[in-house]
Design a protein around this motif. Structure first.
Motif, PDB file in Angstrom:
ATOM      1  N   VAL A 181     -16.843 -57.362  32.747  1.00  0.00           N
ATOM      2  CA  VAL A 181     -17.762 -58.440  32.206  1.00  0.00           C
ATOM      3  C   VAL A 181     -18.189 -58.334  30.810  1.00  0.00           C
ATOM      4  O   VAL A 181     -17.707 -57.183  29.901  1.00  0.00           O
ATOM      5  CB  VAL A 181     -19.188 -57.926  33.021  1.00  0.00           C
ATOM      6  CG1 VAL A 181     -19.280 -58.222  34.504  1.00  0.00           C
ATOM      7  CG2 VAL A 181     -19.647 -56.701  32.338  1.00  0.00           C
ATOM      8  N   PRO A 182     -18.543 -59.417  30.122  1.00  0.00           N
ATOM      9  CA  PRO A 182     -18.542 -59.719  28.606  1.00  0.00           C
ATOM     10  C   PRO A 182     -19.477 -58.497  27.970  1.00  0.00           C
ATOM     11  O   PRO A 182     -19.170 -57.932  26.906  1.00  0.00           O
ATOM     12  CB  PRO A 182     -19.196 -60.976  28.550  1.00  0.00           C
ATOM     13  CG  PRO A 182     -18.860 -61.889  29.808  1.00  0.00           C
ATOM     14  CD  PRO A 182     -19.037 -60.729  30.887  1.00  0.00           C
ATOM     15  N   GLU A 183     -20.411 -58.385  28.709  1.00  0.00           N
ATOM     16  CA  GLU A 183     -21.162 -56.902  28.280  1.00  0.00           C
ATOM     17  C   GLU A 183     -20.232 -55.623  27.777  1.00  0.00           C
ATOM     18  O   GLU A 183     -20.484 -55.071  26.721  1.00  0.00           O
ATOM     19  CB  GLU A 183     -22.485 -56.761  28.834  1.00  0.00           C
ATOM     20  CG  GLU A 183     -23.537 -55.483  28.219  1.00  0.00           C
ATOM     21  CD  GLU A 183     -22.857 -54.165  28.476  1.00  0.00           C
ATOM     22  OE1 GLU A 183     -23.156 -53.327  27.610  1.00  0.00           O
ATOM     23  OE2 GLU A 183     -22.361 -53.748  29.517  1.00  0.00           O
ATOM     24  N   PHE A 184     -19.572 -55.388  28.907  1.00  0.00           N
ATOM     25  CA  PHE A 184     -18.723 -54.138  28.857  1.00  0.00           C
ATOM     26  C   PHE A 184     -17.699 -54.290  27.831  1.00  0.00           C
ATOM     27  O   PHE A 184     -17.459 -53.294  26.651  1.00  0.00           O
ATOM     28  CB  PHE A 184     -17.826 -53.878  30.017  1.00  0.00           C
ATOM     29  CG  PHE A 184     -17.198 -52.820  29.931  1.00  0.00           C
ATOM     30  CD1 PHE A 184     -17.352 -51.576  30.304  1.00  0.00           C
ATOM     31  CD2 PHE A 184     -15.554 -53.520  29.989  1.00  0.00           C
ATOM     32  CE1 PHE A 184     -16.050 -50.547  30.179  1.00  0.00           C
ATOM     33  CE2 PHE A 184     -14.569 -52.469  29.756  1.00  0.00           C
ATOM     34  CZ  PHE A 184     -14.671 -51.022  29.916  1.00  0.00           C
ATOM     35  N   ILE A 185     -17.189 -55.720  27.721  1.00  0.00           N
ATOM     36  CA  ILE A 185     -16.073 -55.611  26.455  1.00  0.00           C
ATOM     37  C   ILE A 185     -16.627 -55.478  25.240  1.00  0.00           C
ATOM     38  O   ILE A 185     -16.184 -54.819  24.267  1.00  0.00           O
ATOM     39  CB  ILE A 185     -15.549 -57.074  26.613  1.00  0.00           C
ATOM     40  CG1 ILE A 185     -14.658 -57.154  28.174  1.00  0.00           C
ATOM     41  CG2 ILE A 185     -14.505 -57.359  25.596  1.00  0.00           C
ATOM     42  CD1 ILE A 185     -14.434 -58.601  28.302  1.00  0.00           C
ATOM     43  N   ALA A 186     -17.914 -55.964  24.825  1.00  0.00           N
ATOM     44  CA  ALA A 186     -18.531 -56.115  23.490  1.00  0.00           C
ATOM     45  C   ALA A 186     -18.920 -54.511  23.368  1.00  0.00           C
ATOM     46  O   ALA A 186     -18.479 -54.048  22.079  1.00  0.00           O
ATOM     47  CB  ALA A 186     -19.884 -56.827  23.397  1.00  0.00           C
ATOM     48  N   ARG A 187     -19.516 -53.942  24.239  1.00  0.00           N
ATOM     49  CA  ARG A 187     -20.113 -52.651  23.665  1.00  0.00           C
ATOM     50  C   ARG A 187     -18.950 -51.692  23.535  1.00  0.00           C
ATOM     51  O   ARG A 187     -18.944 -50.760  22.990  1.00  0.00           O
ATOM     52  CB  ARG A 187     -20.959 -52.297  25.009  1.00  0.00           C
ATOM     53  CG  ARG A 187     -21.447 -50.873  24.690  1.00  0.00           C
ATOM     54  CD  ARG A 187     -22.807 -50.577  25.853  1.00  0.00           C
ATOM     55  NE  ARG A 187     -22.511 -50.791  27.229  1.00  0.00           N
ATOM     56  CZ  ARG A 187     -21.540 -50.226  28.055  1.00  0.00           C
ATOM     57  NH1 ARG A 187     -21.098 -49.305  27.577  1.00  0.00           N
ATOM     58  NH2 ARG A 187     -21.199 -50.766  29.220  1.00  0.00           N
ATOM     59  N   ALA A 189     -15.941 -52.164  22.453  1.00  0.00           N
ATOM     60  CA  ALA A 189     -15.465 -52.371  21.113  1.00  0.00           C
ATOM     61  C   ALA A 189     -16.320 -51.671  20.055  1.00  0.00           C
ATOM     62  O   ALA A 189     -15.851 -51.290  19.257  1.00  0.00           O
ATOM     63  CB  ALA A 189     -15.201 -53.867  20.841  1.00  0.00           C
ATOM     64  N   ALA A 190     -17.612 -51.929  20.307  1.00  0.00           N
ATOM     65  CA  ALA A 190     -18.450 -51.252  19.309  1.00  0.00           C
ATOM     66  C   ALA A 190     -18.386 -49.544  19.484  1.00  0.00           C
ATOM     67  O   ALA A 190     -18.198 -48.934  18.513  1.00  0.00           O
ATOM     68  CB  ALA A 190     -19.925 -51.295  19.636  1.00  0.00           C
ATOM     69  N   GLY A 231     -13.136 -48.420  33.947  1.00  0.00           N
ATOM     70  CA  GLY A 231     -14.351 -48.463  32.809  1.00  0.00           C
ATOM     71  C   GLY A 231     -14.468 -47.130  31.783  1.00  0.00           C
ATOM     72  O   GLY A 231     -15.014 -47.228  30.747  1.00  0.00           O
ATOM     73  N   TYR A 232     -13.423 -46.248  32.156  1.00  0.00           N
ATOM     74  CA  TYR A 232     -13.618 -45.296  31.205  1.00  0.00           C
ATOM     75  C   TYR A 232     -12.083 -44.739  30.723  1.00  0.00           C
ATOM     76  O   TYR A 232     -12.009 -43.890  29.921  1.00  0.00           O
ATOM     77  CB  TYR A 232     -14.086 -43.882  31.742  1.00  0.00           C
ATOM     78  CG  TYR A 232     -15.405 -44.123  32.509  1.00  0.00           C
ATOM     79  CD1 TYR A 232     -16.524 -44.070  31.624  1.00  0.00           C
ATOM     80  CD2 TYR A 232     -15.547 -44.073  33.808  1.00  0.00           C
ATOM     81  CE1 TYR A 232     -17.569 -44.281  32.229  1.00  0.00           C
ATOM     82  CE2 TYR A 232     -16.783 -44.071  34.296  1.00  0.00           C
ATOM     83  CZ  TYR A 232     -17.847 -44.442  33.615  1.00  0.00           C
ATOM     84  OH  TYR A 232     -18.963 -44.434  34.272  1.00  0.00           O
ATOM     85  N   ALA A 233     -11.141 -45.548  30.969  1.00  0.00           N
ATOM     86  CA  ALA A 233      -9.758 -45.401  30.943  1.00  0.00           C
ATOM     87  C   ALA A 233      -9.480 -45.580  29.340  1.00  0.00           C
ATOM     88  O   ALA A 233      -8.698 -44.577  28.651  1.00  0.00           O
ATOM     89  CB  ALA A 233      -8.766 -46.245  31.477  1.00  0.00           C
ATOM     90  N   ALA A 234      -9.742 -46.378  28.480  1.00  0.00           N
ATOM     91  CA  ALA A 234      -9.762 -46.685  27.194  1.00  0.00           C
ATOM     92  C   ALA A 234     -10.502 -45.615  26.415  1.00  0.00           C
ATOM     93  O   ALA A 234      -9.875 -44.967  25.440  1.00  0.00           O
ATOM     94  CB  ALA A 234     -10.254 -48.027  26.766  1.00  0.00           C
ATOM     95  N   PHE A 235     -11.630 -45.212  26.690  1.00  0.00           N
ATOM     96  CA  PHE A 235     -12.319 -44.155  26.156  1.00  0.00           C
ATOM     97  C   PHE A 235     -11.695 -42.834  26.194  1.00  0.00           C
ATOM     98  O   PHE A 235     -11.475 -42.125  25.183  1.00  0.00           O
ATOM     99  CB  PHE A 235     -13.709 -44.086  26.632  1.00  0.00           C
ATOM    100  CG  PHE A 235     -14.505 -42.848  26.308  1.00  0.00           C
ATOM    101  CD1 PHE A 235     -14.856 -42.810  24.919  1.00  0.00           C
ATOM    102  CD2 PHE A 235     -14.600 -41.858  27.239  1.00  0.00           C
ATOM    103  CE1 PHE A 235     -15.621 -41.626  24.518  1.00  0.00           C
ATOM    104  CE2 PHE A 235     -15.114 -40.379  26.798  1.00  0.00           C
ATOM    105  CZ  PHE A 235     -15.830 -40.599  25.519  1.00  0.00           C
TER     106      PHE A 235
END
Length: 318
Positions: A181-187, A189-190, A231-235
């Motif tokens: 969702v957009p919120e996940f994408i923006a946060r 990135a931050a 939700g955690y892969a990139a982190f």
């Protein structure tokens, strides 16, 4: 010339102060029950008597099935503000991503996140009665919304807080399918920028280590088997790459799965070898109640040390 000298002297004194060994406390996933809410002030009072530099709460300030009302949030804020020790809090899923549930009151999670930011992250100091200045990501105009992402130095190490909660890190939003969702994408990135900046600062300043605080258990075991949650892969990839490049102690503190442990679950994806300079510390969670006493000392080869402190033998509560 005199002004320059004074500035250099102040910088040196600040650096020396941040390098002094300090103790601090770790808590999270509390209070979940009426009993825990009753005990929380006593636990914090006990921690106040330990001469800690600060306390970190890694999220979930209410049970997953309880209402996300303003009164509940304000009640916990009052408890945190009464702490004589500076208290840094990062948000968990129970107080925003899961608030759409009927049992939680059917709130809009994004509205609840804004409420958390307004109540708990309004100023530039930690919560509690003794000030501790924090650097917030919102000081960068490009990330003005992310007041909950913080960092500070102590004991010659860097401490970093990220808004990375359970329930898949809000990857699917309220539908629990599809995404991101957009919120996940923006946060995300931050968070990615904030974490990269943290490691760069630690390298540039030659700090002894980094301690990162999130709420979610990001699923190391599944990731090691090639099944990382989206939700955690990139982190986890960024965390692994930065940790290997940093080559000094890195600690990740989280809650979420309610299993107090201290281990080394981060592995190289090719060799499956344990990445030795990484440690995971999970705080106590319901039905167990307690805290983890920690220390940071730049002259100690291990840098960070941890000692679990169960509350009244961590007995199960009704």
């Amino acid at each position: 010339m005199r002004a320059t000298f004074l500035l250099l002297l102040m910088a040196l004194l600040a650096s020396l102060a941040s390098a002094q060994p300090v103790s601090f406390g770790l808590i999270g996933d509390m209070p979940y029950s009426r009993w825990e809410r009753q005990q929380l002030p006593g636990l914090l009072a006990d921690m106040d008597r330990e001469d800690l530099a600060f306390i970190i709460h890694d999220g979930d300030i209410k049970g997953g099935g309880s209402v996300c009302s303003d009164s509940v949030l304000r009640d916990i804020l009052k408890v945190f503000q009464a702490s004589k020790t500076p208290l840094i809090y990062v948000p968990g899923d129970n107080e925003w991503t899961d608030c759409h549930r009927a049992s939680n009151g059917g709130y809009d999670p994004l509205e609840r996140l804004q409420k958390l930011r307004k109540l708990f992250f309004a100023g530039d100091n930690a919560l509690g009665q003794r000030p501790l200045r924090l650097e917030r990501q919102s000081q960068d105009a490009a990330f003005a919304s992310y007041r909950e992402n913080v960092r500070w130095e102590a004991g010659g190490a860097l401490f970093v807080g990220l808004n990375l909660p359970g329930s898949e890190n809000n990857f699917h939003g309220t539908t629990r399918r599809g995404g991101p969702v957009p919120e996940f994408i923006a946060r995300s990135a931050a968070n990615r920028v904030w974490l990269a900046q943290a490691f760069e600062r630690a390298r540039t300043k030659q700090l002894a280590g980094i301690l990162i605080v999130i709420q979610a258990n990001p699923g190391f075991e599944a990731a090691n088997q090639g099944r990382a949650q989206p939700g955690y892969a990139a982190f986890l990839t960024q965390l692994r790459e930065q940790t290997q490049a940093f080559a000094r102690p890195v600690v990740l503190v989280h809650g979420d799965s309610h299993w107090q442990r201290i281990d080394q679950p981060l592995r190289d994806p090719v060799t499956q070898a344990v990445i030795g300079n990484f440690t995971r510390v999970e705080t106590y969670g319901y039905p167990f109640f307690g805290w983890v006493k920690a220390s940071v000392d730049a002259t100690d080869p291990q840098v960070f040390r941890f000692s679990p402190q169960p509350w009244r033998a961590a007995a199960a509560q009704p």
